[in-house]
Design an enzyme around this catalytic site. Structure first.
Site, PDB file in Angstrom:
ATOM      1  N   CYS A   1      -3.615   7.200   5.394  1.00  0.00           N
ATOM      2  CA  CYS A   1      -3.544   6.848   3.975  1.00  0.00           C
ATOM      3  C   CYS A   1      -4.829   7.189   3.241  1.00  0.00           C
ATOM      4  CB  CYS A   1      -3.216   5.372   3.821  1.00  0.00           C
ATOM      5  SG  CYS A   1      -4.297   4.284   4.781  1.00  0.00           S
TER       6      CYS A   1
ATOM      7  N   GLU B   1       0.873  -1.167   0.000  1.00  0.00           N
ATOM      8  CA  GLU B   1       0.000   0.000   0.000  1.00  0.00           C
ATOM      9  C   GLU B   1       0.906   1.212   0.000  1.00  0.00           C
ATOM     10  OE1 GLU B   1      -2.699   2.423   3.090  1.00  0.00           O
ATOM     11  OE2 GLU B   1      -3.055   0.257   3.091  1.00  0.00           O
TER      12      GLU B   1
END
Length: 504
Positions: free
Chosen positions: A282, A245
């Site tokens: 994020c 990620e």
């Protein structure tokens, strides 16, 4: 050996941890222990593994005070946030335990031998099996939920694999205490030694990824570091999956109707989503589309006022703190944005106030669509839905997109959904992307560069990353897993093309 230090971002003060960086021999010993543990873990019944996961959750709860205390001193995150994150981690272990008990994740299938339209067919039975020792890299912004005791660890273990964690350099003591909590609980439950391992130091991380024992890597961090790890994997004799990620801008769109009807509520919600955890999430919306005209002007003014009145927040480390203004200046100098609110450094440690930039949708280019990790948002002013869809083409693919609209704006909402569906892994309506639910349906992933995988790192289906299919053809019953033998079983499975629920 090199002894690691830790830094309190609230004050900038350094202290010795007494933790030594792991050398190559130490990494090899750790992965060898993991390989030995895998031989044991893969043979354990699902009920045993589910019990282990629940025991680990109980162990984390018992060690809560010491874990949160360490994270406070190494991350500067609020105590309430850290306690919530620790609760999330314990919940994840228990949720995966429920999934292991249920057994549907195995995708068990039986095709009995017999006549087929293509002639006689053999007996074939298939299900997913664990892949082997998994390397997990701790994340700077989630000392619990995406680090030693995070979702990658929980899902890899639930799948039946041992885990070797690379501790994050920003919180080595938190990592050490988290690891010790897991080891204590696992040992008390009777898990084999080597079920969990940990290594420290940047070089140890590189050695770990190259180690032939490791069968997959879970990583949450920067795009640049992710590319370095992928390059190491590409040089291995046998490449392995890299579940990274990496970067996400998470565009948020506010329609004219929503801006007019919910000005104050949207200003509060957007500002809270941008600045929550000091903008170090994020899923933070880094770019927000606001209509031109009076409705949009009022919303922008609301966000600006909130930013001007905001106190300084502590960032995780000096690297993030130093890069924040460098990126902001690039967004202005190269991206063409203008500053509405400039940040100011706080009095202590790695702290600063929020920043707000603005640009016209027709001027958006990739240069203004760079992720700024921290409390910064770029407000994009648009005059039509077409300007939004055109500007979105300059925004990197992301984890999420968010659409705020009114019920009567169905046509616009549909156009925006069509524009977003190929760019992200999750679309949020009339809410905010920060705060990811840990559940069966959640998808936390997206097209490159948000992630480099078609899988999620949050939710039950995260198990799928650490499993592989295996088929048994014309196998004697004694070599088959219990889930693939004839008769009633405790998992759902497809038998001769027909889905059967557990117990059938």
């Amino acid at each position: 050996m090199t002894t690691l230090t830790t830094t309190d971002p609230r004050t900038g003060a350094h202290s010795d941890t007494g933790i030594e960086a792991t050398d190559a021999a130490g990494v090899a010993a750790t992965t060898a222990a993991a390989a030995s543990a895998f031989a044991d873990l893969r043979s354990r019944p699902r009920a045993w593994r589910a019990g282990l996961l629940r025991a680990l959750a109980d162990g984390l709860e018992a060690d809560r005070a010491a874990l949160v205390d360490a994270a406070l001193a190494e991350t500067g995150l609020p105590e309430a946030r850290l306690n919530g994150e620790l609760s999330r981690s314990a919940f994840q272990f228990r949720l995966f335990a429920d999934a292991v008990d249920e057994g549907g994740y195995l995708e068990a299938i039986i095709d009995h031998s017999g006549h087929t339209p293509l002639g006689p067919g053999p007996d074939v039975r298939r299900m997913l099996v664990p892949i082997g020792p998994v390397a997990v890299f701790g994340a700077s912004n989630f000392p619990f939920a995406f680090s030693v005791i995070g979702g990658d660890t929980a899902s890899a273990l639930a799948a039946g694999n041992p885990v070797v964690v690379k501790a994050h350099s920003s919180h080595p003591v938190t990592s050490q205490r988290s690891f010790e909590s897991l080891v204590r609980a696992a040992a008390a439950y009777g898990a084999p030694e080597g079920t969990f391992g940990i290594v420290y130091g940047q070089q140890a991380g590189a050695v770990l990824v190259a180690d032939p024992v490791i069968t997959a890597v879970g990583f949450t961090g920067s795009l640049s570091t992710g590319k370095i790890l992928q390059a190491i994997i590409d040089e291995r004799e046998a490449p392995i999956p890299f579940y990274g990620e990496l970067s996400s801008l998470n565009p948020l769109v506010i329609t004219p109707g929503a801006a007019s009807a919910r000005t104050a509520a949207l200003g509060e919600g957007l500002f809270g989503s941008v600045t929550g955890s000091a903008g170090q999430l994020c899923t933070k919306p880094g770019i927000a589309f606001v209509p031109a005209g009076a409705e949009g002007d009022a919303l922008v003014a609301d966000v600006v006022t909130r930013a001007q009145d905001a106190a300084a927040q502590t960032l995780l480390n000096s690297r993030i703190h130093g890069a924040f203004d460098e990126i902001r200046e690039r967004l202005i100098a190269e991206g063409g944005a203008r500053s509405l609110v400039a940040p100011h450094a706080g009095a202590d440690g790695f702290s600063l106030t929020p920043a707000v930039l603005e640009i016209a949708a027709t001027d958006v280019t990739p240069a203004v669509a760079e992720e700024a990790f921290g409390p910064l948002v770029v407000l994009v002013r648009y005059a039509s839905t077409g300007e939004i869809t055109a500007a979105l083409q300059a925004v990197p693919h992301s984890l999420t997109a968010t659409i705020h609209s009114q019920p009567e704006e169905a046509e616009v909402r549909g156009e925006l959904t069509d524009a977003a569906r190929d760019l992200v892994g999750r679309i949020v309506y009339d809410g905010y992307p920060t705060g990811v639910r840990v559940s069966w349906a959640m998808n936390h992933g997206g097209p490159w560069p948000a992630t480099n995988t078609q899988h999620t790192s949050v939710g039950v289906t995260a198990l799928r990353r650490f499993l592989r299919p295996l088929a048994w053809q014309d196998a004697p019953a004694d070599v088959l897993p219990a889930e693939l033998r004839d008769g009633a079983v405790d998992v759902p499975r497809r038998v001769d093309g027909v889905l059967e629920l557990a117990g059938a």
